[in-house]
Design a protein around this motif. Structure first.
Motif, short mmCIF file in Angstrom:
data_model
loop_
_atom_site.label_atom_id
_atom_site.label_comp_id
_atom_site.label_asym_id
_atom_site.label_seq_id
_atom_site.Cartn_x
_atom_site.Cartn_y
_atom_site.Cartn_z
N VAL A 81 24.83 7.41 -50.75
CA VAL A 81 24.02 6.53 -51.59
C VAL A 81 24.28 6.75 -53.08
N TRP A 82 24.52 7.98 -53.46
CA TRP A 82 24.80 8.27 -54.87
C TRP A 82 26.31 8.27 -55.08
N ASP A 83 26.87 9.06 -55.97
CA ASP A 83 28.31 9.07 -56.17
C ASP A 83 28.79 10.49 -56.40
N GLU A 84 30.07 10.63 -56.78
CA GLU A 84 30.67 11.95 -56.90
C GLU A 84 30.03 12.80 -57.99
N ASN A 85 29.31 12.18 -58.92
CA ASN A 85 28.69 12.92 -60.02
C ASN A 85 27.30 13.43 -59.69
N ALA A 86 26.82 13.13 -58.49
CA ALA A 86 25.48 13.56 -58.11
C ALA A 86 25.42 15.08 -57.99
N ASP A 87 24.42 15.67 -58.59
CA ASP A 87 24.21 17.11 -58.53
C ASP A 87 23.65 17.47 -57.16
N PRO A 88 24.34 18.34 -56.38
CA PRO A 88 23.85 18.69 -55.04
C PRO A 88 22.50 19.39 -55.07
N PHE A 89 22.08 19.88 -56.24
CA PHE A 89 20.80 20.57 -56.35
C PHE A 89 19.71 19.66 -56.94
N THR A 90 20.04 18.39 -57.12
CA THR A 90 19.07 17.48 -57.71
C THR A 90 17.95 17.17 -56.73
N ASN A 91 16.83 16.72 -57.24
CA ASN A 91 15.72 16.30 -56.38
C ASN A 91 15.69 14.78 -56.24
N ALA A 92 16.83 14.13 -56.54
CA ALA A 92 16.89 12.67 -56.50
C ALA A 92 16.53 12.12 -55.13
N LEU A 95 23.10 11.95 -50.32
CA LEU A 95 23.74 12.08 -51.64
C LEU A 95 25.16 11.54 -51.60
N ARG A 96 25.89 11.84 -50.52
CA ARG A 96 27.28 11.40 -50.43
C ARG A 96 27.38 9.89 -50.26
N LEU A 147 28.82 -3.88 -58.13
CA LEU A 147 28.59 -3.29 -56.81
C LEU A 147 27.38 -2.36 -56.83
N ARG A 148 27.20 -1.65 -57.94
CA ARG A 148 26.02 -0.78 -58.04
C ARG A 148 24.74 -1.61 -58.05
N GLU A 149 24.79 -2.78 -58.67
CA GLU A 149 23.63 -3.67 -58.66
C GLU A 149 23.38 -4.23 -57.26
N SER A 150 24.39 -4.15 -56.39
CA SER A 150 24.26 -4.58 -55.01
C SER A 150 23.96 -3.41 -54.09
N ALA A 151 23.43 -2.33 -54.67
CA ALA A 151 22.96 -1.15 -53.93
C ALA A 151 24.09 -0.35 -53.29
N MET A 152 25.27 -0.38 -53.90
CA MET A 152 26.39 0.42 -53.41
C MET A 152 26.64 1.61 -54.34
N SER A 153 27.14 2.70 -53.76
CA SER A 153 27.54 3.87 -54.53
C SER A 153 29.02 3.73 -54.84
N VAL A 154 29.38 3.83 -56.13
CA VAL A 154 30.75 3.50 -56.54
C VAL A 154 31.37 4.62 -57.38
N ASP A 155 32.60 5.01 -57.01
CA ASP A 155 33.43 5.90 -57.82
C ASP A 155 34.65 5.11 -58.28
N LEU A 156 35.26 5.57 -59.37
CA LEU A 156 36.40 4.87 -59.96
C LEU A 156 37.64 5.75 -60.00
N ALA A 157 38.80 5.11 -59.83
CA ALA A 157 40.09 5.75 -60.04
C ALA A 157 40.98 4.73 -60.73
N GLY A 160 17.36 6.66 -35.58
CA GLY A 160 16.56 7.77 -35.10
C GLY A 160 17.21 9.13 -35.23
N ALA A 161 18.51 9.16 -35.50
CA ALA A 161 19.19 10.43 -35.72
C ALA A 161 18.80 10.99 -37.08
N VAL A 162 18.89 12.29 -37.22
CA VAL A 162 18.52 12.93 -38.47
C VAL A 162 19.65 12.75 -39.50
N VAL A 163 19.26 12.39 -40.72
CA VAL A 163 20.21 12.26 -41.83
C VAL A 163 19.82 13.29 -42.88
N SER A 164 20.74 14.16 -43.24
CA SER A 164 20.44 15.22 -44.19
C SER A 164 20.43 14.69 -45.62
#
Length: 222
Positions: free
Chosen positions: A178-189, A175-176, A20-30, A166-170
């Motif tokens: 496109v990335w995943d739960e491990n993404a650092d909120p202070f990252t410059n990604a 981060l929420r 799924l990540r190779e298909s451009a999805m952000s994935v978390d596991l449980a 056209g709406a603003v996306v923060s």
């Protein structure tokens, strides 16, 4: 698209997540139902791939919880119990879709794409802004008829911006989703990905930065 894979077979869960990540999805596991409920309570997921027979909290209970909560997360039940009666039982619990094991991975991706589009009526499979066209079904982006080579993150960021119409996306929203739960909120990604994406899209620019607020797509001809 952000996906939670709730599957206790760790090898299978890893295989699904990688694909799924190779298909451009952000994935978390449980790997158990209790952890899945915790992640669903704090994360914002488009779809949960839910093994019905999870240890801890059963998949049926998780499905009931999501339905009663009335959230936006869609449920795709993925289980070895593929008998017609089992599928009917799962759908009656409130699952949005049902896929039995073993399964074709391309079919799983197609079903997830379809589910993620349901709550976003403004986000059809093909998104356009000016001369930029994003085809989510075929994972292709073109500008002025010229196809662009984007990374998974670049593709996903552009899809989120185009879907916002056209709406603003923060940066936090990106981060929420496109990335995943491990993404650092202070990252410059986000900033670095946006820089590369703008470079590939070329001029005139269609992504506008609103300092301290976020990003949006604009029509450069207007």
């Amino acid at each position: 698209m952000r996906v939670l894979v709730a599957e206790d077979e760790k090898t299978l869960a890893g295989y699904i997540a990688e694909g799924l990540r190779e298909s451009a999805m952000s994935v978390d596991l449980a790997h158990d139902g209790t952890t899945a409920l915790e992640k669903l309570g704090i994360g914002c997921y488009d779809v949960v791939v839910l093994d019905r027979d999870l240890p801890g909290t059963h998949g049926d209970e998780i499905c009931r919880h999501l339905v009663s909560a009335g959230g936006r997360t869609r449920v795709l039940m993925l289980t070895a119990m593929s008998d017609v009666r089992e599928r009917i039982a799962g759908l009656r619990l409130g699952a949005d879709d049902y896929l039995g094991k073993p399964f074709d991975f391309d079919e799983l991706v197609a079903r997830l794409d379809a589910l993620a589009r349901r709550p976003r009526e403004a986000a059809p499979p093909v998104l356009r802004k000016a001369d930029v066209v994003l085809d989510s079904a075929h994972r292709r982006v073109s500008r002025g008829g010229r196809y662009l080579s984007l990374t998974n993150k670049e593709f996903a960021v552009l899809a989120e911006l185009l879907a916002a119409a056209g709406a603003v996306v923060s940066a936090e929203e990106l981060l929420r989703s496109v990335w995943d739960e491990n993404a650092d909120p202070f990252t410059n990604a986000v900033r670095m990905t946006m820089h590369r994406l703008r470079s590939k899209l070329g001029e005139p620019g269609i992504i506008e930065t609103l300092p301290g607020v976020g990003y949006r797509v604009v029509d450069p001809s207007c």
